[in-house]
Structures are given as C-alpha cells and as structure tokens.
Design an enzyme around this catalytic site. Structure first.
Site, short mmCIF file in Angstrom:
data_model
loop_
_atom_site.label_atom_id
_atom_site.label_comp_id
_atom_site.label_asym_id
_atom_site.label_seq_id
_atom_site.Cartn_x
_atom_site.Cartn_y
_atom_site.Cartn_z
N CYS A 212 -19.25 -5.51 19.41
CA CYS A 212 -19.00 -4.07 19.31
C CYS A 212 -17.51 -3.76 19.35
O CYS A 212 -17.05 -2.78 18.75
CB CYS A 212 -19.69 -3.33 20.45
SG CYS A 212 -21.39 -3.82 20.71
N CYS B 266 -25.46 -4.23 13.73
CA CYS B 266 -26.31 -3.16 14.26
C CYS B 266 -26.35 -1.93 13.35
O CYS B 266 -27.17 -1.05 13.56
CB CYS B 266 -25.80 -2.74 15.64
SG CYS B 266 -24.11 -2.15 15.55
FE1 FES Z 1 -23.56 -1.39 17.43
FE2 FES Z 1 -22.46 -1.93 19.73
S1 FES Z 1 -24.54 -2.18 19.21
S2 FES Z 1 -21.48 -1.28 17.93
#
Ligand code: FES
Length: 128
Positions: free
Chosen positions: A102, A33
């Site tokens: 995450c 992400c």
């Molecule tokens: Fe990036 Fe959770 S979506 S750390």
C-alpha cells in the site's frame, strides 16, 4: 496491528483534497487491490510548495500518503523523487508486512505528478 502514528495519520490525514490550478497532477493505481490515488502539486523554482491528495484506498494507503505529503512539502522535485516508500513506512513506525504494498501507491502517485509537471513545462524527467 497499526502503530499510533499510522492511526493518527489515518484518522487525521494531512493535506487531503485538491489544488485548483495545480502545476502537476499524478494518478496511480495499486494492481493488487484496485485502489486509486491522485496527488496535486504546486511548484515554484523547483520546490514543491504545496501538495494535496485524494484516495480510494485502505487505511495504510491513507496514512502513507498523508506522511508522504508532509515529507515532500518544501522539498525540491529531486528530493521528493528520492523519497523511498520504506523511509515513509519507517517514519510511521512500521506497517504490517501484508500492507507494505500500500505504501508504494503514494510513491508512484507523487512520481506521476512530478512527471506531469515536467511534461507541462518541457523539462527533462527525472529533473536534474
Ligand atoms: Fe489497496 Fe492498501 S489494500 S492500497
């Protein structure tokens, strides 16, 4: 979707911030992400006496980091390294499957901070 514990740590994260004159500073990014985290540790006699974190991350990253800092404060470097992201997720009452990645960010960041501490102090990593 999120447990009460996750919400609590997201809305009231523990140990947010920086430590002046930190003994170790760690940084990690989540390739999935692009979120980024930094952690600062103070170490005395091989024990983590203080830890703080800052993140540009999602709610799950904030909650897992917050719980991680609570779990490693007062622990030895070795104990902190042994902490598994699944243990942290369990302590939070679980995370949705798509958010498990995450929780890895906090683990990688604390590892990076401990490595930095070891490098600065001419100690082997991982510490014995
Ligand atoms: Fe990036 Fe959770 S979506 S750390």
């Amino acid at each position: 979707m999120y447990s009460d514990k996750v919400k609590d740590h997201f809305y009231n994260p523990r140990n947010v911030g920086e430590i002046d004159n930190a003994d170790g500073i760690g940084k990690a990014g989540n390739p999935k992400c692009g979120d980024i985290m930094k952690m600062y540790i103070k170490v005395k006699d091989g024990v983590i006496t203080d830890v703080k974190f800052k993140t540009f991350g999602c709610g799950a990253a904030v909650a897992t980091s917050s719980m991680t800092t609570e779990l490693i404060k007062g622990k030895t470097l070795k104990e902190a390294l042994a902490l598994n992201n699944n243990d942290v997720v369990q302590k939070l009452g679980g995370l949705p499957p798509q958010k498990i990645h995450c929780s890895v960010l906090a683990k990688e960041t604390i590892e990076s901070a401990i490595k930095d501490y070891c490098l600065k102090n001419n100690l082997a990593f991982p510490p014995a």
